[in-house]
Motif scaffolding. Structure first.
Motif, PDB file in Angstrom:
ATOM      1  N   SER A   1       0.438  -1.180   0.378  1.00 10.49           N
ATOM      2  CA  SER A   1      -0.504   0.008  -0.048  1.00 10.49           C
ATOM      3  C   SER A   1       0.512   1.089  -0.052  1.00 10.49           C
ATOM      4  CB  SER A   1      -0.768  -0.188   0.914  1.00 10.49           C
ATOM      5  OG  SER A   1      -0.115  -0.062   2.357  1.00 10.49           O
ATOM      6  N   ILE A   2       0.345   2.750  -0.480  1.00  7.94           N
ATOM      7  CA  ILE A   2       0.979   3.721  -0.307  1.00  7.94           C
ATOM      8  C   ILE A   2       0.753   4.622   0.278  1.00  7.94           C
ATOM      9  CG2 ILE A   2       1.495   5.859  -2.402  1.00  7.94           C
ATOM     10  CD1 ILE A   2       1.138   4.021  -4.783  1.00  7.94           C
ATOM     11  N   GLU A   3       1.363   5.593   1.631  1.00 11.44           N
ATOM     12  CA  GLU A   3       1.168   6.431   1.939  1.00 11.44           C
ATOM     13  C   GLU A   3       0.800   7.423   1.606  1.00 11.44           C
ATOM     14  OE1 GLU A   3       3.755   6.173   6.007  1.00 11.44           O
ATOM     15  OE2 GLU A   3       4.546   7.964   4.564  1.00 11.44           O
ATOM     16  N   TYR A   4      -0.251   8.212   1.208  1.00 12.09           N
ATOM     17  CA  TYR A   4      -0.407   9.599   0.940  1.00 12.09           C
ATOM     18  C   TYR A   4      -0.520  10.162   2.418  1.00 12.09           C
ATOM     19  CZ  TYR A   4      -1.914   6.693  -3.793  1.00 12.09           C
ATOM     20  OH  TYR A   4      -1.436   6.312  -4.303  1.00 12.09           O
ATOM     21  N   LYS A   5       0.046  11.314   2.115  1.00  9.17           N
ATOM     22  CA  LYS A   5       0.294  12.502   2.672  1.00  9.17           C
ATOM     23  C   LYS A   5      -0.434  14.001   3.123  1.00  9.17           C
ATOM     24  CE  LYS A   5       4.347  10.165   2.701  1.00  9.17           C
ATOM     25  NZ  LYS A   5       4.428   9.235   1.939  1.00  9.17           N
ATOM     26  N   THR A   6      -1.179  13.604   4.163  1.00  6.58           N
ATOM     27  CA  THR A   6      -1.881  15.460   4.285  1.00  6.58           C
ATOM     28  C   THR A   6      -0.802  16.591   3.905  1.00  6.58           C
ATOM     29  OG1 THR A   6      -1.670  15.278   6.618  1.00  6.58           O
ATOM     30  CG2 THR A   6      -2.959  14.033   5.992  1.00  6.58           C
TER      31      THR A   6
ATOM     32  N   GLN B   1       1.878  17.449   6.526  1.00  9.72           N
ATOM     33  CA  GLN B   1       2.417  15.848   6.784  1.00  9.72           C
ATOM     34  C   GLN B   1       3.178  16.337   5.718  1.00  9.72           C
ATOM     35  OE1 GLN B   1       0.434  12.994   5.931  1.00  9.72           O
ATOM     36  NE2 GLN B   1       0.328  12.876   8.370  1.00  9.72           N
TER      37      GLN B   1
ATOM     38  N   TRP C   1       9.119  11.842  10.020  1.00  5.58           N
ATOM     39  CA  TRP C   1       8.930  11.908   8.530  1.00  5.58           C
ATOM     40  C   TRP C   1      10.669  12.465   7.896  1.00  5.58           C
ATOM     41  CZ3 TRP C   1       4.750  11.520   6.426  1.00  5.58           C
ATOM     42  CH2 TRP C   1       3.435  11.243   7.876  1.00  5.58           C
TER      43      TRP C   1
ATOM     44  N   GLY D   1       8.084   8.697   3.101  1.00  2.00           N
ATOM     45  CA  GLY D   1       7.292   9.483   4.129  1.00  2.00           C
ATOM     46  C   GLY D   1       7.530   9.266   5.495  1.00  2.00           C
ATOM     47  N   THR D   2       6.914   8.370   6.473  1.00  3.64           N
ATOM     48  CA  THR D   2       7.275   7.998   7.184  1.00  3.64           C
ATOM     49  C   THR D   2       8.567   6.589   7.841  1.00  3.64           C
ATOM     50  OG1 THR D   2       5.463   6.465   7.537  1.00  3.64           O
ATOM     51  CG2 THR D   2       5.181   8.035   8.330  1.00  3.64           C
TER      52      THR D   2
ATOM     53  N   GLN E   1       9.622   3.299   0.409  1.00  5.45           N
ATOM     54  CA  GLN E   1       8.119   2.909   1.215  1.00  5.45           C
ATOM     55  C   GLN E   1       7.765   2.221  -0.553  1.00  5.45           C
ATOM     56  OE1 GLN E   1       5.896   6.372   2.456  1.00  5.45           O
ATOM     57  NE2 GLN E   1       6.343   5.362   4.200  1.00  5.45           N
TER      58      GLN E   1
END
Length: 275
Positions: A7-12, A15, A108, A180-181, A185
């Motif tokens: 899964s891809i981590e989408y950021k706000t 973030q 981050w 990201g985190t 990723q």
């Protein structure tokens, strides 16, 4: 049998702003590392210059200790493609090196790399670095204008293939990535043209775009240190990399001081900062 893709981590937006903080530290640290890369310096000196900036900023290296990697940055010299371990190697006039480093701030991550000519540049090495850097920017522009992550590799490949002169090879074994985190990723970001379209480009996607080019054959091998990757034919190589975010207003190059404005303008792209 179908296999589930990571899964891809989408950021706000908030973030992404935190990733920008890390990205600016990386940019300043690379400035220091590049300034330290002079004839007579060791690759350890380059590493120390990068690390000092991170320490001053209170940032954490995301390379040191990563799967046991012993240094703050990778310094890859001449035929070394990626993952070169800094140490006692003395830089010589005319060497071409790739300095690849990153850090995390409050969890981050940022990641960036630059090709550097030490002292006097061989024209073909300068061409290699220039083409690699421009290929990166073409990939970043494709992120701004494209629909799928695969558009990035298509743009990089199309540009490199169009450059006059002796053809340069695009490495296929080492690619860009989501960030990201964690430093690495989903998704993978290929640097060459394939039939794989990749994930949709949408707000919140953050990628490290990092083409690696060589003057000869693209075949590589890993040295006995289990890290350093070299070209098997001894040809010289170069790497450039930036961390880039997509948001509702456009893209923002997080590891470039100007957000990518100067190099993207000729490509018809205007980055949109969130600060």
């Amino acid at each position: 049998m179908a296999f589930r893709q990571p899964s891809i981590e989408y950021k706000t937006n908030d973030q992404i702003r935190k990733m920008r903080t890390a990205g600016l530290v990386v940019s300043r640290a690379l400035d220091a590392a590049v300034a330290a890369a002079v004839p007579g310096a060791t690759t350890a000196d380059v590493d120390a210059a990068f690390e000092a900036v991170l320490d001053e900023a209170g940032a954490k290296s995301n390379f040191k200790g990563y799967h046991g990697f012993p240094a703050t940055v990778c310094v890859s010299v001449n035929e070394e493609v990626v993952h070169g371990i800094p140490g006692s190697k003395v830089l010589q006039d005319g060497d071409i090196i790739s300095v690849d480093g990153g850090c995390s701030v409050d969890g981050w991550h940022g990641d960036s790399a630059r090709g550097v000519i030490v002292g006097t540049a061989d024209p073909e090495d300068q061409r290699l670095s220039d083409v690699t850097e421009e290929a990166m920017w073409r990939g970043i522009a494709a992120l701004a204008n494209g629909h799928r992550v695969g558009d990035i590799g298509n743009a990089i490949d199309d540009y490199v293939s169009s450059v006059p002169g002796k053809p340069l090879g695009i490495l296929e074994d080492y690619v860009g990535h989501g960030i990201g985190t964690a430093m690495h990723q989903a998704p993978d970001v290929l640097n060459y043209r394939t039939n794989h379209r990749g994930a949709k480009i949408r707000p919140g996607l953050c990628l490290a775009i990092e083409p690696m080019l060589v003057r000869g054959d693209i075949e590589t091998k890993v040295l006995d240190d289990d890290w350093t990757v070299v070209t098997t034919d001894g040809s010289r190589s170069c790497q450039w990399e930036h961390t880039v975010a997509v948001h509702d207003g456009g893209i923002w190059v997080l590891t470039a001081e100007d957000g990518g404005a100067a190099r993207l303008a000729p490509l018809g792209v205007t980055p949109v900062p969130l600060d």
